[in-house]
Design a protein around this motif. Structure first.
Motif: not given
Length: 339
Positions: A22-25, A284-290, A292-294, A296-302
């Motif tokens: 939940r905390s990750r962008e 540089s484009l991605a860091v502008r998106c703030h 938090r979609i759990i 997407i973040n769950a899939v990215a952690s794998a």
């Protein structure tokens, strides 16, 4: 009742993981997923025979197969730049914290390899493995079986000292160092075929080079606008498309297979300027998106597990020669078939 339910959920063994998700962008995490797709696509093709038999029946397929090389290299650059982006925010990182992170990463890789080694013996109980394969599976870091992990751990061990040195020399000397490195490796190597200038491919020095450039940008320069970032991505993509297309056309009209070898596709290599333009622009484009979609973040952690699995030295032949024999892709007619 609601508070007790909340207390129960917060005391769940999975609550720290869920809080981290939940905390990750999600902009950055989504780009991490895209980068891993790029890397897997590149490895899936180059670990098989599809690209080596590039005399295919469709020019569109030729373009697609050859485009996997810059995809993989761009994915690697994106993966590291995402991490380095946040490492630049630490003013005085300690060696103890870097060592702890490096040890944790090494243990994680070893755990993955032991599990995958056990699964391989279950799937192929009578398989004969060489001593070299067993050593690489049990000692993946020191044997450089997973070059990215080895290079990143080496970078982590040196990261506090590099950061302290860059702060110590100040903005002026940091700018000169970045300009010299970019002139030699970004321009002379990054846009030419024969001027290698001892560029450190598949090495932790490549990561230090990227960190020196990125840290100067993060510490001293004004953030580029979204339009500039998109322009960088577009410029890199145009250079790569024109480069690959020209090589394919040269092969078509001359019949000389050397035009589709890696020597002629020099702009698709590690650390080449168009590759870095695309990678830096996307980060540089991605860091502008703030947001938090759990999910997407769950899939990215794998994604790190995906990298270790598909590049495991024991499973490599099983994946790309038996389970997913991409050499038969050369008989297919559409680029979507390879995807």
């Amino acid at each position: 009742a609601r508070s007790s339910a909340r207390d129960t959920s917060s005391s769940s063994p999975f609550s720290p993981v869920i809080r981290r998700w939940r905390s990750r962008e999600s902009g950055v995490e989504g780009l991490r997923i895209i980068a891993m797709v790029m890397i897997v696509a590149y490895h899936s093709c180059w670990n098989s025979t599809a690209v080596h038999d590039v005399a295919l029946g469709s020019s569109a397929f030729d373009l697609w197969a050859l485009s996997l090389s810059p995809l993989g290299k761009t994915g690697v650059a994106i993966f590291f730049l995402i991490t380095a982006w946040y490492l630049c925010e630490r003013e005085a990182p300690t060696f103890r914290s870097s060592l702890r992170k490096a040890c944790y990463l090494a243990l994680e890789v070893l755990m993955y390899n032991i599990i995958l080694f056990s699964e391989y013996h279950i799937l192929v109980p009578n398989a004969l493995l060489s001593v070299g394969d067993i050593v690489k599976n049990l000692f993946p870091i020191s044997s450089n079986a997973l070059w990215y992990v080895t290079a990143y751990i080496m970078f982590l061990l040196l990261y506090p000292f590099v950061t302290a040195a860059l702060h110590a020399i100040g903005q002026s000397m940091h700018a000169r160092l970045a300009l010299v490195l970019f002139a030699v490796w970004g321009i002379a190597y990054g846009l030419t075929r024969y001027a290698t200038w001892e560029f450190p491919t598949l090495s932790f020095i490549y990561f230090i080079y990227l960190y020196i450039l990125l840290s100067y940008y993060r510490w001293y320069l004004r953030e580029i606008t979204p339009s500039t970032a998109w322009l960088m991505v577009a410029a890199g993509c145009v250079i790569l498309v024109v480069h690959i297309t020209s090589c394919v056309l040269a092969f078509r009209y001359t019949g000389n297979h050397s035009y589709t070898n890696i020597d002629h596709l020099f702009l698709t290599g590690e650390g080449k300027l168009p590759v870095l333009l695309v990678a830096f622009g996307l980060v540089s484009l991605a860091v502008r998106c703030h947001r938090r979609i759990i999910g997407i973040n769950a899939v990215a952690s794998a994604m790190f597990g995906v990298y270790v699995l598909h590049e495991n030295v024991v499973l490599n032949d099983l994946l790309w020669s038996e389970m997913f024999p991409l050499k038969q892709v050369r008989t297919w007619r559409a680029p979507i078939a390879m995807l």
